[in-house]
Motif scaffolding. Structure first.
Motif, PDB file in Angstrom:
ATOM      1  N   VAL A   1       3.018  10.697  36.885  1.00  0.00           N
ATOM      2  CA  VAL A   1       3.096   9.515  37.612  1.00  0.00           C
ATOM      3  C   VAL A   1       4.381   8.759  37.170  1.00  0.00           C
ATOM      4  N   ASP A   2       4.832   7.630  37.827  1.00  0.00           N
ATOM      5  CA  ASP A   2       5.879   6.763  37.461  1.00  0.00           C
ATOM      6  C   ASP A   2       5.610   6.100  36.399  1.00  0.00           C
ATOM      7  N   GLN A   3       4.358   5.699  35.985  1.00  0.00           N
ATOM      8  CA  GLN A   3       3.937   4.489  34.890  1.00  0.00           C
ATOM      9  C   GLN A   3       4.174   5.041  33.628  1.00  0.00           C
ATOM     10  N   SER A   4       4.484   4.209  32.747  1.00  0.00           N
ATOM     11  CA  SER A   4       4.409   4.677  31.288  1.00  0.00           C
ATOM     12  C   SER A   4       3.441   5.243  30.544  1.00  0.00           C
TER      13      SER A   4
ATOM     14  N   LEU B   1      -5.857   4.748  40.146  1.00  0.00           N
ATOM     15  CA  LEU B   1      -5.997   3.534  39.249  1.00  0.00           C
ATOM     16  C   LEU B   1      -4.450   3.396  38.448  1.00  0.00           C
ATOM     17  N   ILE B   2      -3.925   4.168  38.179  1.00  0.00           N
ATOM     18  CA  ILE B   2      -2.540   4.445  37.503  1.00  0.00           C
ATOM     19  C   ILE B   2      -1.549   3.827  38.285  1.00  0.00           C
ATOM     20  N   ALA B   3      -1.671   4.584  39.469  1.00  0.00           N
ATOM     21  CA  ALA B   3      -0.385   4.445  40.554  1.00  0.00           C
ATOM     22  C   ALA B   3      -0.598   2.882  41.199  1.00  0.00           C
ATOM     23  N   THR B   4      -1.821   2.642  41.651  1.00  0.00           N
ATOM     24  CA  THR B   4      -1.881   1.432  42.648  1.00  0.00           C
ATOM     25  C   THR B   4      -2.744   0.387  41.809  1.00  0.00           C
TER      26      THR B   4
END
Length: 148
Positions: free
Chosen positions: A12-15, A136-139
């Motif tokens: 994913v793009d999140q940290s 949940l992580i991405a959106t």
């Protein structure tokens, strides 16, 4: 002989910290009906889905931005002959930076093709990890079992 524990991975793009926080928001991606704490080392939480599956997970390791480990101390799977197949297994979330993205590797140690629940349980983890937790992580919106 090497075991074939159920494992799945996505990026994913999140940290790493955002991924870690989402994992620990278990009510946001697995079930809204959990009992207990899901974000403290040593805490236990209980999952139950109808009269089909119940399990107790103890949080055995929390390394912010890196790793989460749950130890299944008790379980009852009413859809297989050995209803305690999950007892003593470990559920591991490993987080790593990979080329500007964050990789999450999920492994259920002890969930192997040789046990009866592998097909149903691995299919359920496919949904809850690759769809619900990923969402949940991405959106910010997972797809957990809803509270009744």
């Amino acid at each position: 002989m090497k075991t074939q524990d159920y494992t799945t991975t996505f990026t994913v793009d999140q940290s790493p910290e955002e991924v870690f926080d989402a994992i620990n928001n278990v009510r946001g991606w697995w079930s809204e009906e959990l009992e207990g704490s899901t974000g403290e080392l040593g805490a236990e939480f209980k999952f139950q889905h109808q009269d089909i599956h119940r399990s107790t997970q103890k949080i055995a390791e929390l390394a912010p931005g890196k790793k989460v480990v749950w130890h299944v101390s008790d379980s009852r799977l009413n859809f297989v002959e050995d209803k305690t197949e999950w007892d003593g297994t470990d559920i591991i979330f490993e987080i790593a930076k990979k080329g500007g993205k964050t990789e999450l590797r999920f492994t259920h140690v002890g969930l192997v093709p040789a046990i009866e629940c592998y097909g149903g349980c691995s299919g359920a983890w496919d949904f809850y990890i690759n769809e619900s937790l990923h969402s949940l992580i991405a959106t910010g919106q997972g797809k957990p079992i809803q509270k009744k």
